[in-house]
Write a protein that holds these residues in place. Structure first.
Motif, short mmCIF file in Angstrom:
data_model
loop_
_atom_site.label_atom_id
_atom_site.label_comp_id
_atom_site.label_asym_id
_atom_site.label_seq_id
_atom_site.Cartn_x
_atom_site.Cartn_y
_atom_site.Cartn_z
N SER A 1 40.03 67.34 -146.96
CA SER A 1 41.03 66.46 -146.80
C SER A 1 41.13 66.19 -145.24
CB SER A 1 42.35 66.63 -147.34
OG SER A 1 42.67 68.01 -147.03
N VAL A 2 40.89 67.12 -144.33
CA VAL A 2 41.03 67.10 -143.03
C VAL A 2 39.97 66.19 -142.43
CG1 VAL A 2 40.92 68.31 -140.73
CG2 VAL A 2 42.10 69.30 -142.73
N LEU A 3 38.88 66.27 -143.01
CA LEU A 3 37.71 65.11 -142.54
C LEU A 3 38.19 63.54 -142.90
CD1 LEU A 3 34.91 64.92 -141.62
CD2 LEU A 3 34.05 65.15 -143.62
N VAL A 4 38.70 63.49 -144.25
CA VAL A 4 39.02 61.90 -144.32
C VAL A 4 40.27 61.75 -143.49
CG1 VAL A 4 40.27 60.64 -146.10
CG2 VAL A 4 38.40 62.48 -146.84
N LEU A 5 41.37 62.66 -143.29
CA LEU A 5 42.37 62.32 -142.34
C LEU A 5 41.75 61.99 -140.81
CD1 LEU A 5 45.52 62.09 -141.91
CD2 LEU A 5 45.62 64.48 -141.47
N GLN A 6 40.88 62.76 -140.48
CA GLN A 6 40.33 62.64 -139.15
C GLN A 6 39.59 61.32 -139.08
OE1 GLN A 6 37.94 65.58 -137.92
NE2 GLN A 6 37.65 64.77 -135.50
N VAL A 7 38.62 60.69 -139.83
CA VAL A 7 38.21 59.63 -140.14
C VAL A 7 39.03 58.47 -140.08
CG1 VAL A 7 36.77 58.04 -141.55
CG2 VAL A 7 36.12 60.66 -140.91
N PHE A 8 40.22 58.80 -140.77
CA PHE A 8 41.23 57.61 -141.08
C PHE A 8 41.90 57.31 -139.71
CE2 PHE A 8 45.73 56.79 -141.65
CZ PHE A 8 45.64 55.21 -142.17
N VAL A 9 42.38 58.49 -138.91
CA VAL A 9 42.88 58.42 -137.52
C VAL A 9 42.02 57.64 -136.72
CG1 VAL A 9 44.10 59.58 -135.80
CG2 VAL A 9 44.59 60.03 -138.21
N SER A 10 40.97 58.18 -136.52
CA SER A 10 39.86 57.51 -135.89
C SER A 10 39.90 56.20 -135.84
CB SER A 10 38.49 58.15 -135.83
OG SER A 10 38.69 59.56 -135.45
#
Length: 65
Positions: A2-11
């Motif tokens: 979920s951290v990876l998905v959040l990081q991609v979304f923020v980017s």
């Protein structure tokens, strides 16, 4: 995961914001401000140029022994 998905979304949001701000800047012609400022004179053209002194040759006391 979920951290990876959040990081991609923020980017992606940061990239989208940068593209929107760039489009806004181009639309309002903000990029021409630097060109307009560079055309302003730095000093008055009627001012007299500075007097340039010719170089003096070294005297005998200035030379190394």
């Amino acid at each position: 995961m979920s951290v990876l998905v959040l990081q991609v979304f923020v980017s992606l949001m940061l990239v989208a914001g940068a593209v929107l701000l760039f489009a806004f800047s181009v639309r309002h012609r903000d990029y021409e401000h630097a060109d307009r400022l560079s055309l302003f004179p730095l000093e008055d053209d009627s001012a007299r140029p500075a007097r340039v002194e010719p170089p003096q040759p070294p005297s005998q006391s200035d030379l190394p022994r």
